[in-house]
Design an enzyme around this catalytic site. Structure first.
Site, PDB file in Angstrom:
ATOM      1  N   ARG A   1     -57.244 -64.645  -0.568  1.00  0.00           N
ATOM      2  CA  ARG A   1     -58.198 -63.800  -1.278  1.00  0.00           C
ATOM      3  C   ARG A   1     -58.336 -64.334  -2.695  1.00  0.00           C
ATOM      4  O   ARG A   1     -57.654 -65.281  -3.075  1.00  0.00           O
ATOM      5  CB  ARG A   1     -57.824 -62.304  -1.212  1.00  0.00           C
TER       6      ARG A   1
ATOM      7  N   GLN B   1     -53.173 -55.556  -5.216  1.00  0.00           N
ATOM      8  CA  GLN B   1     -52.999 -56.974  -5.593  1.00  0.00           C
ATOM      9  C   GLN B   1     -52.198 -57.108  -6.886  1.00  0.00           C
ATOM     10  O   GLN B   1     -51.470 -58.085  -7.075  1.00  0.00           O
ATOM     11  CB  GLN B   1     -54.375 -57.654  -5.768  1.00  0.00           C
TER      12      GLN B   1
ATOM     13  N   ASP C   1     -65.899 -61.736  -9.259  1.00  0.00           N
ATOM     14  CA  ASP C   1     -66.292 -62.203  -7.926  1.00  0.00           C
ATOM     15  C   ASP C   1     -67.742 -62.663  -7.897  1.00  0.00           C
ATOM     16  O   ASP C   1     -68.127 -63.485  -7.065  1.00  0.00           O
ATOM     17  CB  ASP C   1     -66.044 -61.117  -6.882  1.00  0.00           C
TER      18      ASP C   1
HETATM   19  O1  MRU Z   1     -60.301 -58.530  -2.734  1.00  0.00           O
HETATM   20  P1  MRU Z   1     -59.745 -59.691  -3.489  1.00  0.00           P
HETATM   21  O2  MRU Z   1     -58.254 -59.648  -3.624  1.00  0.00           O
HETATM   22  O3  MRU Z   1     -60.246 -61.016  -2.979  1.00  0.00           O
HETATM   23  O4  MRU Z   1     -60.339 -59.513  -4.939  1.00  0.00           O
HETATM   24  C1  MRU Z   1     -60.048 -60.465  -5.927  1.00  0.00           C
HETATM   25  C2  MRU Z   1     -60.593 -60.087  -7.234  1.00  0.00           C
HETATM   26  O5  MRU Z   1     -61.298 -59.125  -7.396  1.00  0.00           O
HETATM   27  C3  MRU Z   1     -60.337 -61.037  -8.358  1.00  0.00           C
HETATM   28  O6  MRU Z   1     -60.261 -60.349  -9.555  1.00  0.00           O
HETATM   29  C4  MRU Z   1     -61.519 -62.014  -8.401  1.00  0.00           C
HETATM   30  O7  MRU Z   1     -61.641 -62.720  -7.208  1.00  0.00           O
HETATM   31  C5  MRU Z   1     -61.471 -62.941  -9.513  1.00  0.00           C
HETATM   32  S1  MRU Z   1     -59.998 -63.880  -9.664  1.00  0.00           S
HETATM   33  C6  MRU Z   1     -60.154 -65.378  -9.319  1.00  0.00           C
END
Ligand code: MRU
Length: 350
Positions: free
Chosen positions: A46, A191, A232
């Site tokens: 992720r 996370q 993202d």
């Molecule tokens: O659902 P996830 O764990 O993939 O979400 C990740 C995030 O929201 C991070 O903050 C985002 O990808 C930026 S970090 C490189």
């Protein structure tokens, strides 16, 4: 030693299973499209940049597993469609797949597997290099002795390199020391609690885990100098999609006069979208909220809304740190910043 987050060697794709951290450091092989798709969907891997890198290697595994080039070309539309559908918000996924698709469109007769791997390795290498530049551009925004908050996980686990926002924080701590990081636990998938604390402990950075709902109170008590998050997808006007809870953090930061920094490579910027309302927001299974980690909390049948991301309006973002430099808000025109051949070359720009 931190295990490799992702690797592709001799045609084999291996990733660190992030759903088992921090308790187990377990490497798993993703041997076909089915396994790559599932790993992305279920958060085994992720973080926006790492999703892009894994998908690129996923194309190598899926097409490279075909007996010959014609079979690979026949299979390609299904591979791209299924990987594109695996997670909708992180634009890095689509960016990486577009690059791989361009290679497939001009796939050479001989050495076609190598051509795919070359591009996927280039995507990985660039991601790692961009992280270095993010850390260098972000560091001057932090003073020695700073107390900061971060949300979700934006470290090496999220990119395969140094990370985005967390890369800046770890780099600054190593350079001037004396940083203290407050880590939002980041419900509903935790996370922050599972991954960010693990990374900060490995990096030797002092940190404190807080419930997401404690962040505003911490700011009211004067406990925080700045907020650092990743992204993202960033729309052309600077509106930023990131893990759910980021918007609340930005509102609290704005209310308390705390700078709010977004750190992301330009592969996270979506110039096709004028503003954040057009960013597709992934909604995930209700069980993530009703039964976190498989432990039922809410009465069976409770109705749930579980958006995985939210959109922080650009006006709340003090600056966006990219590998090309720092762009200061509160107004952004990223088409102007990143359109044509304009390079920011590490200077702060309005
Ligand atoms: O659902 P996830 O764990 O993939 O979400 C990740 C995030 O929201 C991070 O903050 C985002 O990808 C930026 S970090 C490189």
């Amino acid at each position: 030693m931190t295990p490799e987050v992702v690797s592709f060697r001799a045609g084999r794709l291996t990733v660190l299973d992030q759903t088992r951290l921090p308790h187990e450091e377990c490497l798993v092989e993703l041997a076909d499209l089915e396994q790559v798709e599932r790993a992305i969907r279920t958060l085994v891997v992720r973080g926006a940049p790492l999703i892009g890198v894994t998908a690129a290697f996923g194309v190598c595994v899926s097409l490279g597993g075909q007996p010959a080039r014609p079979a690979a070309l026949d299979y390609a539309p299904e591979v791209f469609a299924r990987l594109r559908a695996s997670r909708p918000t992180a634009i890095n996924l689509f960016w990486a797949l577009e690059r791989m698709e361009r290679v497939v469109e001009a796939l050479p007769d001989s050495g076609w597997r190598e051509a795919l791997e070359r591009e996927a390795q280039a995507i990985f290498r660039e991601t790692v290099e961009q992280d270095e530049a993010l850390a260098a551009h972000g560091a001057p925004l932090l003073e020695s002795g700073a107390r900061v908050i971060t949300h979700c996980n934006t470290g090496p686990l999220a990119t395969g390199g140094r990370g985005t926002a967390l890369g800046v924080l770890i780099g600054a701590h190593n350079a001037h020391g004396n940083l203290h990081v407050y880590v939002d636990e980041t419900r509903p998938r935790w996370q922050g609690a599972h991954l960010t604390t693990w990374e900060l402990a490995k990096a030797g950075v002092p940190h404190t885990l807080i419930a997401d709902s404690a962040a505003a109170f911490l700011m009211q008590r004067g406990g925080v100098h700045s907020v650092w998050v990743g992204a993202d997808r960033i729309a052309a006007n600077g509106d930023t999609a990131n893990k759910i809870g980021t918007y609340s953090l930005a509102l609290a930061a704005s209310h308390h006069g705390v700078p709010f920094y977004v750190v992301a490579p330009t592969s996270t910027v979506d110039l096709a979208l004028s503003e954040g309302s057009a960013i597709p927001i992934e909604e995930r299974a209700p069980e993530e909220v009703t039964a976190p980690e498989g432990r039922p909390l809410a009465p069976e049948g409770t109705t749930v809304w579980n958006p995985a991301f939210d959109v922080t309006p650009a006006a709340l973002v003090s600056a966006i740190v990219t590998e090309q430099g720092v762009i200061r808000g509160p107004r952004y025109d990223l088409r102007k910043s990143f359109g044509a051949a304009r390079v920011l070359a590490g200077t702060a720009t309005k």
